[in-house]
Enzyme design. Structure first.
Site, PDB file in Angstrom:
ATOM      1  N   GLU A   1      12.307  26.712  -1.558  1.00 48.48           N
ATOM      2  CA  GLU A   1      12.461  25.257  -1.522  1.00 48.48           C
ATOM      3  C   GLU A   1      12.850  24.780  -0.112  1.00 48.48           C
ATOM      4  OE1 GLU A   1      11.613  22.883  -3.215  1.00 48.48           O
ATOM      5  OE2 GLU A   1      12.890  21.208  -2.681  1.00 48.48           O
TER       6      GLU A   1
ATOM      7  N   LYS B   1      10.597  22.199   2.006  1.00 48.77           N
ATOM      8  CA  LYS B   1      11.110  20.935   2.569  1.00 48.77           C
ATOM      9  C   LYS B   1      10.774  20.863   4.045  1.00 48.77           C
ATOM     10  CE  LYS B   1      11.625  19.061  -0.159  1.00 48.77           C
ATOM     11  NZ  LYS B   1      11.587  19.266  -1.558  1.00 48.77           N
TER      12      LYS B   1
ATOM     13  N   HIS C   1       9.089  45.182   3.637  1.00 47.04           N
ATOM     14  CA  HIS C   1       7.695  45.453   3.270  1.00 47.04           C
ATOM     15  C   HIS C   1       6.717  44.616   4.096  1.00 47.04           C
ATOM     16  CE1 HIS C   1       9.176  47.892  -0.015  1.00 47.04           C
ATOM     17  NE2 HIS C   1      10.049  46.929  -0.242  1.00 47.04           N
TER      18      HIS C   1
ATOM     19  N   TRP D   1      -4.745   7.323  -1.550  1.00 45.05           N
ATOM     20  CA  TRP D   1      -4.689   8.724  -1.110  1.00 45.05           C
ATOM     21  C   TRP D   1      -6.118   9.220  -1.264  1.00 45.05           C
ATOM     22  CZ3 TRP D   1      -5.693  13.682  -2.831  1.00 45.05           C
ATOM     23  CH2 TRP D   1      -5.116  14.711  -2.078  1.00 45.05           C
TER      24      TRP D   1
ATOM     25  N   ARG E   1       2.647   6.794  -3.348  1.00 46.71           N
ATOM     26  CA  ARG E   1       1.549   7.486  -4.039  1.00 46.71           C
ATOM     27  C   ARG E   1       0.350   7.739  -3.125  1.00 46.71           C
ATOM     28  NH1 ARG E   1       2.254   6.979  -9.671  1.00 46.71           N
ATOM     29  NH2 ARG E   1       0.043   7.387  -9.987  1.00 46.71           N
TER      30      ARG E   1
ATOM     31  N   GLU F   1       6.876  20.441   4.721  1.00 44.48           N
ATOM     32  CA  GLU F   1       6.213  19.197   4.309  1.00 44.48           C
ATOM     33  C   GLU F   1       6.619  17.997   5.154  1.00 44.48           C
ATOM     34  OE1 GLU F   1       6.806  17.668   0.293  1.00 44.48           O
ATOM     35  OE2 GLU F   1       8.803  18.514   0.227  1.00 44.48           O
TER      36      GLU F   1
ATOM     37  N   LYS G   1       3.326  11.266  -3.404  1.00 38.10           N
ATOM     38  CA  LYS G   1       4.439  11.641  -4.268  1.00 38.10           C
ATOM     39  C   LYS G   1       3.972  12.261  -5.587  1.00 38.10           C
ATOM     40  CE  LYS G   1       8.850  11.537  -5.395  1.00 38.10           C
ATOM     41  NZ  LYS G   1       9.670  12.579  -4.760  1.00 38.10           N
TER      42      LYS G   1
ATOM     43  N   CYS H   1      -2.846   7.571  -5.393  1.00 35.47           N
ATOM     44  CA  CYS H   1      -3.213   6.170  -5.245  1.00 35.47           C
ATOM     45  C   CYS H   1      -2.299   5.346  -6.148  1.00 35.47           C
ATOM     46  CB  CYS H   1      -4.647   5.836  -5.612  1.00 35.47           C
ATOM     47  SG  CYS H   1      -5.870   6.683  -4.623  1.00 35.47           S
TER      48      CYS H   1
HETATM   49  C1  AGP Z   1       8.206  18.288  -3.134  1.00 34.30           C
HETATM   50  O1  AGP Z   1       8.966  17.798  -2.107  1.00 34.30           O
HETATM   51  C2  AGP Z   1       6.894  17.651  -3.335  1.00 34.30           C
HETATM   52  N1  AGP Z   1       6.918  16.262  -3.327  1.00 34.30           N
HETATM   53  C3  AGP Z   1       6.050  18.278  -4.446  1.00 34.30           C
HETATM   54  O2  AGP Z   1       6.061  19.654  -4.283  1.00 34.30           O
HETATM   55  C4  AGP Z   1       6.419  17.937  -5.906  1.00 34.30           C
HETATM   56  O3  AGP Z   1       7.621  18.532  -6.277  1.00 34.30           O
HETATM   57  C5  AGP Z   1       5.270  18.395  -6.810  1.00 34.30           C
HETATM   58  O4  AGP Z   1       4.104  17.695  -6.452  1.00 34.30           O
HETATM   59  C6  AGP Z   1       5.554  18.213  -8.277  1.00 34.30           C
HETATM   60  O5  AGP Z   1       5.683  16.880  -8.631  1.00 34.30           O
HETATM   61  P1  AGP Z   1       6.278  16.454 -10.022  1.00 34.30           P
HETATM   62  O6  AGP Z   1       7.674  16.967 -10.076  1.00 34.30           O
HETATM   63  O7  AGP Z   1       6.208  14.959 -10.024  1.00 34.30           O
HETATM   64  O8  AGP Z   1       5.427  17.087 -11.088  1.00 34.30           O
END
Ligand code: AGP
Length: 612
Positions: A485, A489, A508, A77, A27, A492, A607, A2
């Site tokens: 990673e 990406k 495995h 949020w 946010r 998400e 975010k 939020c």
């Molecule tokens: C990644 O693309 C995401 N937005 C998420 O995994 C992010 O990296 C995670 O929430 C950690 O956030 P921060 O680096 O602000 O702690």
């Protein structure tokens, strides 16, 4: 999560709030709302709320808007109560005398709600926030400051509130516990917001509010007191060096694409700042802290999501170049695992926002156990940056796209430089090795620009495969985290299923997935485990899997085995994740675009994750 904002001053409050919310929308974007007052007369609130993105609210606010000078705003949020207009903030007290926006969770809201219901209060929404508004109004007898203090004393959980009362239209209050709030200071006007990006269009002068502090803003005054005992606090005004252009799209269709393209510049600026006369400098670390860090017996790296992947890469770097035993943990696991930390251990928190709830809790846990804590943070002045014993800033500039790209790269290069510094202090890196490392790292910005030139090929690859629903990403060693990673990406922002795996673990289990339909992204740059990786690729090839590889330029073996290859220039293994991840960011971006996804604001995400 939020985003919250408040304004008091001589401008028209509504456009100020809306512009601020545009910067805070990353946010959360389940609903948005504002409540405003005219500061010279006592009147009812002007309120507008809408479910969905801020654009929905904006489309409501087109004509005949009243001229108001005080207001609060929110972008949500959802935690308690589904995304809806009814649950959208601001929320009002029983008689509509108090309006409030909230970021956080009031954990004991149910019992407070029952108590207030017994006293005759009626609730319209399912939110914990409405309970906070009612409770403040319950204690309100003409002094909003006192009412907030009394109400907050009754609440458990974590929060940032901005509160106004129609009976005191020339005062705006805000307070916080755990969740961030920054005050913007300017002549004849003041602002408060969840982060500085919302303040940048108006001021660069800020005051960071600490936990359990309460601020009263008037047009010409800022008064900060302790929530508990009401004692006055003097705080310094800081100047931020981000500029408003950095938080714009700059001609790109999405923030994510802009931020991907900013990466060579972010790398170049980081190197320019940190490498001085063939040595490495961290302006925020004094020599005593550096020595304590270098003498650590053990390193714990703690972070979430993409930052956790940076932590995984960091672990390989620490163990190879500093020779300190290193563990890497997801913050949400670390904080509840009662980790065995001794004095003399260091706990490194990696975070873009500096506000992630689990990482903040992990930091507090580590401090309580006596560890020396070091935060590697992007947002200057964020809570984790302020609470850690030492901080290194990644200086990637504001990252707005929910999918982290340039902040990840800045984390990787910053950690690499920090590791080199510690390796030197511990005499594990000789001057000749240092020279090789610096030569290689200084080539990275140019090499990254070369990688980005493959964007048209990557877009074509996305066009071929964007309908697929399952993707497998494989890597080894330094590029095992890159596989994770790349998969993160993709999932998400495209909502396809993507799984990252250590390539050696293929046999495995995951090898059962391979058939002529399965797309497998293989990270195969030159490395200690290159030949092992080639064997894995051969195994997938033998089972007719569709292979897209990321490999070092001119690698004929990988080329022969793969349907498509994206190339990275030759570099040292520890730096390879800085180059290999970029084609994966672009691939995810274009697959998302072709599936008509909202790249910058993917569903269900926010975010900064400021709730558990
Ligand atoms: C990644 O693309 C995401 N937005 C998420 O995994 C992010 O990296 C995670 O929430 C950690 O956030 P921060 O680096 O602000 O702690």
């Amino acid at each position: 999560m939020c985003g919250i904002i408040g304004y008091i001053g001589r401008r028209d409050a509504i456009p100020v709030l809306i512009k601020g919310l545009e910067h805070l929308e990353y946010r959360g974007y389940d609903s948005a709302g504002i409540a405003c007052l005219n500061s010279s007369t006592s009147s009812n609130f002007f309120i507008a709320k809408e479910k969905g993105k801020l654009s929905e609210l904006k489309s409501q606010l087109t004509k005949n808007l009243p001229h108001m000078h005080v207001g609060i705003g929110h972008t949500r949020w959802a935690t308690h109560g589904e995304p809806s207009k009814l649950n959208a903030h601001p929320h009002l007290g029983e008689k509509g005398r108090i309006a409030l926006v909230h970021n956080g969770i009031v954990e004991n809201y149910a019992e407070l709600k029952d108590e207030l219901k017994r006293k005759g209060h009626h609730f319209k929404s399912k939110t914990d926030t409405e309970v906070a508004a009612h409770l403040i109004e319950y204690y309100y007898h003409g002094d909003l400051r006192e009412a907030i203090r009394k109400a907050v004393r009754r609440m458990r959980g974590f929060f940032a509130f901005v509160v106004i009362s129609r009976d005191e239209p020339n005062r705006l209050f805000a307070c916080k516990r755990s969740n961030p709030l920054v005050i913007g200071v300017s002549a004849h006007e003041h602002f408060v917001a969840s982060d500085i990006s919302a303040l940048l269009p108006y001021t660069k002068k800020v005051i960071y509010l600490e936990d359990d502090e309460l601020v009263e803003l008037q047009e010409n005054t800022v008064t900060i007191t302790q929530l508990g005992n009401g004692r006055r606090i003097q705080k310094k005004v800081s100047e931020v060096n981000w500029n408003v252009d950095q938080a714009q799209k700059g001609g790109f269709k999405h923030f994510m694409l802009k931020e991907i393209h900013e990466q060579p510049r972010v790398l170049a600026e980081t190197l320019k700042k940190r490498i001085v006369d063939h040595d490495i400098e961290f302006d925020t670390l004094d020599s005593k802290i550096e020595r304590s860090l270098a003498n650590a017996k053990k390193v714990f790296i703690v972070s979430c999501g993409t930052a956790y992947h940076a932590g995984m890469v960091a672990r390989y770097m620490f163990e190879e170049y500093v020779r300190i035993p290193t563990e890497v943990h997801v913050s949400s696991e670390f904080r509840y695992a009662d980790p065995i930390i001794d004095k003399g251990d260091i706990v490194v928190l990696i975070t873009q926002s500096g506000e992630t709830a689990d990482t903040l809790a992990a930091l507090r846990e580590a401090k309580q156990k006596g560890a020396l804590t070091l935060a590697i943070v992007n947002v200057v002045g964020s809570t984790i940056a302020r609470e850690a014993d030492a901080v290194i800033y990644t200086h990637a500039g504001p990252e707005i796209g929910v999918a982290s790209t340039k902040a990840y790269l800045a984390q990787l290069v910053t950690v690499a430089l920090f590791v080199i510094k510690l390796g030197l202090l511990r005499k594990k890196i000789s001057r000749s090795v240092l020279s090789k490392l610096i030569d290689a790292v200084e080539k990275l910005p140019y090499q990254l620009s070369e990688v980005l030139k493959q964007e048209p090929d990557i877009r074509r690859a996305a066009r071929k495969f964007f309908r697929k629903k399952n993707f497998l990403y494989l890597g080894r060693g330094y590029n095992f985290p890159t596989a994770l990673e790349g998969a993160l990406k993709l999932k998400e922002i495209t909502y396809a299923h993507a799984h990252g795996y250590a390539a050696g673990e293929m046999k495995h289990g995951p090898i059962a997935l391979i058939d002529s339909e399965q797309l497998v992204v293989c990270l195969a740059p030159h490395s200690k485990t290159y030949e092992k990786m080639i064997s894995n690729i051969e195994e997938i090839h033998a089972r007719r899997g569709i292979i897209i590889s990321i490999a070092t330029s001119k690698d004929q073996t990988v080329s022969r085995l793969s349907r498509l290859v994206f190339w990275i220039p030759k570099t040292l293994e520890l730096f390879s994740p800085i180059l290999t991840v970029v084609p994966l960011q672009l691939f995810a971006y274009y697959v998302a675009i072709l599936n008509s996804r909202d790249v910058d604001q993917p569903r269900n995400l926010a975010k900064s994750v400021t709730v558990e």
